[in-house]
Design an enzyme around this catalytic site. Structure first.
Site, short mmCIF file in Angstrom:
data_model
loop_
_atom_site.label_atom_id
_atom_site.label_comp_id
_atom_site.label_asym_id
_atom_site.label_seq_id
_atom_site.Cartn_x
_atom_site.Cartn_y
_atom_site.Cartn_z
N CYS A 93 0.78 -1.10 0.06
CA CYS A 93 0.24 0.05 -0.09
C CYS A 93 0.87 1.19 -0.01
CB CYS A 93 -0.84 -0.02 1.11
SG CYS A 93 -2.31 1.16 1.16
N ARG A 126 -12.38 6.50 -2.52
CA ARG A 126 -11.45 5.21 -1.96
C ARG A 126 -12.10 3.90 -2.28
NH1 ARG A 126 -8.20 5.04 2.47
NH2 ARG A 126 -8.39 6.99 2.68
N HIS A 191 -3.74 -5.55 2.11
CA HIS A 191 -3.53 -6.13 3.25
C HIS A 191 -4.17 -7.43 3.69
CE1 HIS A 191 -2.55 -1.63 4.06
NE2 HIS A 191 -3.66 -1.46 3.27
#
Length: 234
Positions: A93, A126, A191
């Site tokens: 990320c 997002r 993640h």
């Protein structure tokens, strides 16, 4: 095969927001389960980063953390020297963005360290949720699964390849490709931690760190990992 393994954990005090330190723990545990003496060496913001580890991981963080990480990596370029030496590096990320040419933080463009031919600018919305991919290189044969949570849209240049092709989620930008591979660097927005969800990726990094083919690693039968993968790949 080497009997000792040192895992460099890069800036967990600023790039440890989303639990990506767990990737170093997974590497250590999978090495120890094979009888190897493995240790994690954290490099904090005030530490000099050295190039003598066998494998490195770095994770995600907020805008301010990214800026601090980029500044520290420029001031203490051990990670860049490790990449020049072909040492495997896993970036997650914000780590992916910092290893690129530039990224956006707090409304401005910030220079990265250019280990990946990539630039990152803000997305219009997002990207958050489960993401799965199929392999885009011959490094892996199985799908990858993770959880993405980012506002960065990353465009790869000609020197970088995507890690995967998106089958669910947003990925780098527009639901087409995800992550980046360049030299010894593997980067992803996943993640999870990503290595807990994807043991084949963990073993690829371990094999590279040990200087062997992944097929030479003793197989590990872990039912709980298989169950997690089956659940997340539905």
């Amino acid at each position: 095969m080497a009997k000792q393994l040192t895992i460099g954990l890069i800036l967990p005090d600023v790039l440890g927001t989303y639990g990506d330190d767990g990737n170093a723990l997974v590497l250590r545990q999978r090495a120890r389960m094979r009888g190897l003496d493995a240790e994690i060496r954290p490099f904090l913001l005030t530490d000099e980063i050295t190039a003598d580890c066998d494998v490195y991981t770095l994770g995600g963080g907020e805008d301010s953390a990214q800026v601090l990480a980029a500044e520290r990596l420029k001031a203490s370029p051990g990670l860049q020297r490790a990449a020049d030496n072909g040492t495997p590096i896993l970036a997650i990320c914000a780590g992916l963005q910092v290893l690129g040419h530039s990224f956006n933080a707090a409304g401005r463009s910030v220079e990265g360290i250019s280990l990946i031919d990539a630039t990152t600018t803000p997305l219009s919305a997002r990207a958050i949720g489960e993401v799965t991919t199929t392999p885009a290189t011959d490094l892996l044969a199985e799908p990858l699964t993770g959880f993405e949570n980012h506002m960065g849209g990353t465009v790869l240049g000609p020197d970088a390849q995507p890690l995967g092709r998106v089958t669910r989620g947003v990925g780098n930008l527009d639901s087409t490709v995800e992550g980046a591979v360049q030299g010894s660097v593997i980067a992803t927005y996943m993640h999870g931690p990503v290595l807990a969800r994807n043991p084949q990726l963990a073993d690829l990094l371990l094999a590279r760190a040990l200087g062997v083919d992944a097929a030479e690693l003793a197989p590990l039968e872990l039912d709980v990992v298989d169950a997690l993968r089956a659940e997340r790949l539905k």
